[in-house]
Design an enzyme around this catalytic site. Structure first.
Site, short mmCIF file in Angstrom:
data_model
loop_
_atom_site.label_atom_id
_atom_site.label_comp_id
_atom_site.label_asym_id
_atom_site.label_seq_id
_atom_site.Cartn_x
_atom_site.Cartn_y
_atom_site.Cartn_z
N ARG A 46 0.85 -1.19 -0.01
CA ARG A 46 0.09 -0.03 0.09
C ARG A 46 0.89 1.28 -0.02
O ARG A 46 0.66 2.27 -0.55
CB ARG A 46 -0.88 -0.08 1.00
N TYR A 98 -16.17 16.67 -15.53
CA TYR A 98 -16.50 15.33 -15.47
C TYR A 98 -17.62 15.09 -14.44
O TYR A 98 -17.56 15.78 -13.40
CB TYR A 98 -15.42 14.36 -15.04
N ASP A 170 -7.35 18.99 -14.51
CA ASP A 170 -7.56 17.62 -14.93
C ASP A 170 -7.22 17.51 -16.48
O ASP A 170 -7.82 17.97 -17.30
CB ASP A 170 -9.11 17.33 -14.67
N LYS A 195 -8.15 6.51 -19.54
CA LYS A 195 -8.27 6.87 -20.77
C LYS A 195 -7.01 6.86 -21.46
O LYS A 195 -6.80 5.51 -21.70
CB LYS A 195 -9.04 8.28 -20.71
C1 LIG Z 1 -13.11 9.62 -16.55
C2 LIG Z 1 -12.68 10.66 -15.95
C3 LIG Z 1 -12.40 10.82 -14.68
C4 LIG Z 1 -12.70 9.86 -13.73
O1 LIG Z 1 -11.81 8.99 -13.81
P1 LIG Z 1 -11.88 7.24 -13.44
O2 LIG Z 1 -10.65 6.70 -13.82
O3 LIG Z 1 -13.21 6.89 -14.27
O4 LIG Z 1 -12.18 7.22 -11.75
C5 LIG Z 1 -12.01 12.22 -14.08
N1 LIG Z 1 -11.99 13.30 -15.19
C6 LIG Z 1 -12.19 12.84 -16.74
C7 LIG Z 1 -12.01 14.22 -17.41
C8 LIG Z 1 -12.42 11.80 -16.88
O5 LIG Z 1 -12.56 11.45 -18.45
#
Ligand SMILES: *Cc1c(COP(=O)(O)O)cnc(C)c1O
Length: 380
Positions: A46, A98, A170, A195
């Site tokens: 962890r 998001y 982000d 992604k």
């Molecule tokens: C998918 C996404 C998230 C969240 O990520 P997860 O891996 O699904 O928890 C946050 N910000 C953006 C822009 C996203 O596309």
């Protein structure tokens, strides 16, 4: 060294004990210690794991930051950033974010006494106007989800830093190949590695990068204390994905440019959101701040929701699914899917209409993708 080289080598030196070229999956929870209080840098997975460490170094390198931290999901990484705050603190977030980030702010962090205001993403002054005396963090995406708005990171960092406020970006939609927020003044970069970084729609993961040692120490403490860490297999898959990030992003963009141009000339399309179109309002800003425009396109169809249903059911290659950034093309209806957690009024206010469709353009052949769209549009 250049991006493509760092993506393959940074954090990924041959394994010292064996010479293995590929970072091994260290599937272990714990590590033998040489004596009480004497170990080789790893005590418990962890806290630290060699496969995860390789990923953390690699992602930090891609973002040109000093420190990386990997999490079990993008949302877990986001939670870690919000957890830097205390009860009574205030966050300003762009109003096109998001859906899960909005849900986290409204349904989880409000309970702990952290308030959020939403700034108009189209007007950078609205971030400044939203500053209160307890504002500690500005949070934005750029390009935003799902409307692909571009926020001027440099300007926003100046607004934030003048008041000693942190700026977190982000960077999921652009990926570090096309945009490096830390170099533009952001303090923290967050990714859903689910992604583009992993890139093959086969894992859920998240990451944070910063160059500030104090922030890193606080986030590292949180990562271990709260425990939302990714397992070594998932880290390994993200590492594998990162090696081809540059190649994939070039193809995503090439295909997206081609399709955005096609869609913008189609009679059944009311509007195309793609920052790489010269006619796009924020084209100049996107060009200045990014090294490319990415693989996400949103469109508004003529004929409202009935047209959306028909269009989506007519697609064969674009698969109806949440998520984005994988090698395969996906289509999603934000109002009912990724942004379903937004109340109707909030959704309308943000311009996420019922006729909006989001495309994650994959790396299939662009002519095949165009024909798929053409077929589906011809049924309207
Ligand atoms: C998918 C996404 C998230 C969240 O990520 P997860 O891996 O699904 O928890 C946050 N910000 C953006 C822009 C996203 O596309």
């Amino acid at each position: 060294m250049k991006f493509e080289t760092r993506a393959i080598h940074d954090g990924q030196q041959p394994d010292a004990p064996t010479g293995a070229i590929v970072v091994p999956v260290y599937q272990t929870s714990t590590y033998q210690q040489e004596a009480v209080g004497r170990h080789r840098g790893y005590e418990y997975s962890r806290t630290d794991n060699p496969t995860r460490k390789a990923l953390e170094v690699a992602i930090a390198s891609l973002e040109e930051g000093k420190y990386g931290l990997a999490f079990a999901s993008g949302v877990a990484a986001t939670t870690a950033v919000f957890s830097l705050l205390q009860k009574g603190d205030h966050i300003i977030a762009g109003d096109d974010i998001y859906g899960g980030t909005y849900r986290l702010l409204e349904k989880v962090f409000t309970k702990w006494g952290i308030k959020t205001s939403y700034a108009d993403i189209d007007n950078i002054d609205s971030f400044e106007n939203a500053i209160q005396k307890d504002t500690k963090l500005i949070w934005t995406e750029t390009p935003t989800n799902p409307l692909l708005k571009i926020v001027d990171i440099k300007k926003l960092s100046e607004i934030a830093h003048e008041k000693n406020i942190l700026l977190a970006v982000d960077n999921t939609f652009a990926s570090p190949y096309f945009q490096k927020p830390l170099l533009l003044g952001a303090d923290i970069v967050v990714h859903s590695t689910t992604k583009y970084l992993a890139g093959h729609s086969d894992i859920i993961g998240g990451a944070i990068v910063t160059s500030d040692v104090k922030l890193y120490e606080d986030l590292k403490f949180y990562q271990n204390a709260a425990g939302a860490v990714p397992g070594p297999w998932d880290c390994w898959l993200v590492l594998r994905g990162i090696k081809t990030l540059a190649l994939r992003m070039k193809e995503h963009e090439k295909n997206a440019l081609y399709l955005a141009d096609y869609l913008s000339r189609h009679s059944m399309i009311e509007r195309v959101y793609y920052p790489g179109l010269k006619t796009y309002e924020q084209y100049e800003l996107a060009k200045r701040q990014m090294d490319g425009f990415g693989g996400m396109i949103s469109i508004e169809l003529k004929g409202g929701f009935p047209a959306v249903e028909k269009f989506i059911s007519g697609l064969k290659l674009f698969l109806l699914a949440e998520s984005l950034g994988g090698v395969e093309s996906l289509v999603c209806h934000p109002a009912r899917m990724t942004h379903g957690s937004l109340p109707y009024d909030e959704r309308m206010k943000r311009g996420i209409k019922d006729n909006l469709v989001r495309l994650s353009v994959g790396i299939e052949n662009k002519i095949d993708l165009k024909n798929d769209l053409k077929n589906a549009l011809s049924s309207l």
